[in-house]
Design an enzyme around this catalytic site. Structure first.
Site, short mmCIF file in Angstrom:
data_model
loop_
_atom_site.label_atom_id
_atom_site.label_comp_id
_atom_site.label_asym_id
_atom_site.label_seq_id
_atom_site.Cartn_x
_atom_site.Cartn_y
_atom_site.Cartn_z
N LYS A 64 32.39 -27.05 29.06
CA LYS A 64 31.52 -26.16 29.84
C LYS A 64 31.26 -24.80 29.18
CE LYS A 64 30.28 -28.34 32.48
NZ LYS A 64 29.52 -29.62 32.18
N GLY B 108 28.90 -24.45 26.63
CA GLY B 108 27.60 -24.41 25.94
C GLY B 108 27.44 -25.52 24.92
N THR B 109 28.13 -26.62 25.12
CA THR B 109 28.09 -27.73 24.16
C THR B 109 26.69 -28.32 24.06
OG1 THR B 109 30.21 -28.27 25.18
CG2 THR B 109 29.47 -29.70 23.39
N TRP C 155 23.90 -27.26 24.89
CA TRP C 155 22.94 -26.25 24.40
C TRP C 155 22.98 -26.22 22.86
CZ3 TRP C 155 23.42 -20.38 26.09
CH2 TRP C 155 22.23 -19.73 25.80
N HIS D 155 35.84 -31.73 21.97
CA HIS D 155 36.64 -30.75 22.72
C HIS D 155 38.09 -30.75 22.21
CE1 HIS D 155 33.49 -30.13 25.60
NE2 HIS D 155 33.69 -31.21 26.32
N ARG E 158 32.97 -19.33 25.67
CA ARG E 158 32.29 -18.70 26.82
C ARG E 158 33.34 -18.03 27.69
NH1 ARG E 158 28.89 -22.26 31.35
NH2 ARG E 158 27.71 -20.53 32.21
N SER F 223 31.80 -23.49 36.18
CA SER F 223 30.95 -24.59 35.72
C SER F 223 31.72 -25.92 35.79
CB SER F 223 30.49 -24.29 34.28
OG SER F 223 29.66 -25.30 33.81
N PHE G 281 16.74 -22.46 28.58
CA PHE G 281 17.24 -23.19 29.76
C PHE G 281 16.10 -23.91 30.47
CE2 PHE G 281 18.70 -23.62 34.14
CZ PHE G 281 19.96 -24.16 33.95
N MET H 36 14.90 -26.94 28.35
CA MET H 36 15.91 -28.02 28.31
C MET H 36 16.05 -28.72 29.66
SD MET H 36 18.98 -26.71 25.79
CE MET H 36 20.08 -28.02 26.28
N ARG I 79 22.93 -26.48 35.24
CA ARG I 79 23.05 -26.00 36.62
C ARG I 79 22.41 -24.63 36.78
NH1 ARG I 79 26.97 -23.10 39.44
NH2 ARG I 79 27.73 -22.51 37.38
N GLY J 180 23.16 -21.87 34.09
CA GLY J 180 22.95 -21.41 32.72
C GLY J 180 22.88 -19.90 32.59
#
Ligand SMILES: Nc1ncnc2c1ncn2[C@@H]1O[C@H](COP(=O)(O)OS(=O)(=O)O)[C@@H](OP(=O)(O)O)[C@H]1O
Length: 292
Positions: free
Chosen positions: A46, A48-49, A51, A101, A123, A131, A222, A225, A250, A252
């Site tokens: 959560k 920004g992967t 993205w 991860h 983040r 998130s 955002f 996407m 969700r 962003g």
């Protein structure tokens, strides 16, 4: 309340999504063969992967950028440890892109002698937690916990996918000298996406024209996407993601944690995390109006 092993697999001290992995496969990753041209996107969940997966694909694949190719990010930048689509990693053409991860201590050995490139995106952990809380409702493979306090206590104790956020950041950031690594912050991407795209291009040695860079920035916004089916997981089957419970993209934004965490929960969070966060060589941004 402990996480149940119906959803999480604990192996070598780390929590994984139970149904998507085996202990043998995790063990095999230590010796995963790495090419110098490989690019690994490393994140705590959560952060920004998706993205950054999209940005990488837009930078490296003209067909993604100009819309002539219709490849899902999951195929373009597959998960190293969750090979859910059985992608043939060994025969994949270079440059191979992977998302992971994994904590540093479980990462492939070859990465730690500077084979391949690593982009680590972090983040602020309060937005990560919120998130994760919302995502655990959407993800069929994660336990849905209505009570935010329970998820927060698990997060603080490192009993979530990829373990402790603090350990993850410390693990990768203290080993920076062993790695070819670029650190990026979600908040920096949010405030200056173009600057972040240029940083990634420079790190990868990829030259794009001004117009191409603007195109990457536009398609990685955002808004764009959210309606790009290649880049928002809406093509995922309903036995993985249940979109009646929410969206993957969700909100962003920066600072949404304030809409979920109470004052008391925020104080509790700080009492466990603050001292160690302050020792990190990284300054986090907690609100959309904060300076970086
Ligand atoms: N383009 C863009 N701009 C800003 N924010 C974005 C963007 N794309 C994804 N996101 C937000 O990233 C959060 C999902 O994180 P991850 O992709 O790391 O999730 S996962 O670990 O792969 O499950 C999730 O954050 P929240 O909205 O706070 O839940 C996404 O909305």
């Amino acid at each position: 309340m402990e996480p149940t092993d119906k959803y999480l697999l604990k192996h070598k001290g780390c929590y994984f999504v139970q149904e998507a992995i085996t202990p043998e496969y995790i063990d095999s990753l230590e010796d995963f063969e790495i090419r110098d041209s490989d690019i690994f996107l490393v994140t705590f969940p959560k952060s920004g992967t998706i993205w950054t997966q999209n940005i990488l694909s837009l930078i490296l694949h003209e067909g993604h950028r100009n819309g002539t190719e219709n490849m899902d990010l999951l195929d373009r930048v597959p998960w190293l440890e969750y090979n859910v689509r059985n992608v043939d990693y060994v025969n994949r053409p270079s440059p191979r892109l992977f998302a992971t991860h994994l904590p540093y201590y479980l990462a492939p050995k070859a990465l730690k002698i500077k084979r391949g490139k690593v982009i680590y995106v972090m983040r602020n952990p309060k937005d990560v937690l919120v998130s994760y809380y919302h995502f655990s409702k959407v993800s069929v493979k994660l336990e849905e916990v209505e009570d935010f306090e329970i998820i927060m206590e698990r997060f603080l104790a490192g009993k979530v996918v990829a373990n402790s956020w603090l350990d993850h950041i410390e693990g990768w950031s203290t080993q920076r000298d062993n790695l070819n690594i670029l650190f990026l912050m979600y908040e920096e991407m949010k405030k200056d996406l173009k600057g972040s795209v240029i940083k990634i291009c420079n790190f990868l040695g990829k030259r794009l024209t001004e117009e191409e860079i603007d195109d990457v920035v536009d398609k990685a916004s955002f808004g764009k996407m959210s309606v790009d089916r290649r880049a928002n997981y809406t093509t995922m089957p309903s036995d993985l993601l249940d979109f009646s419970k929410g969206r993957f993209l969700r909100k962003g934004t920066i600072g949404d944690w304030k809409n979920t965490m109470t004052v008391a929960q925020n104080e509790r969070f700080d009492s466990v995390f603050k001292k160690r966060i302050e020792k990190l060589p990284i300054k986090f941004c907690w609100d959309i109006n904060d300076e970086l």
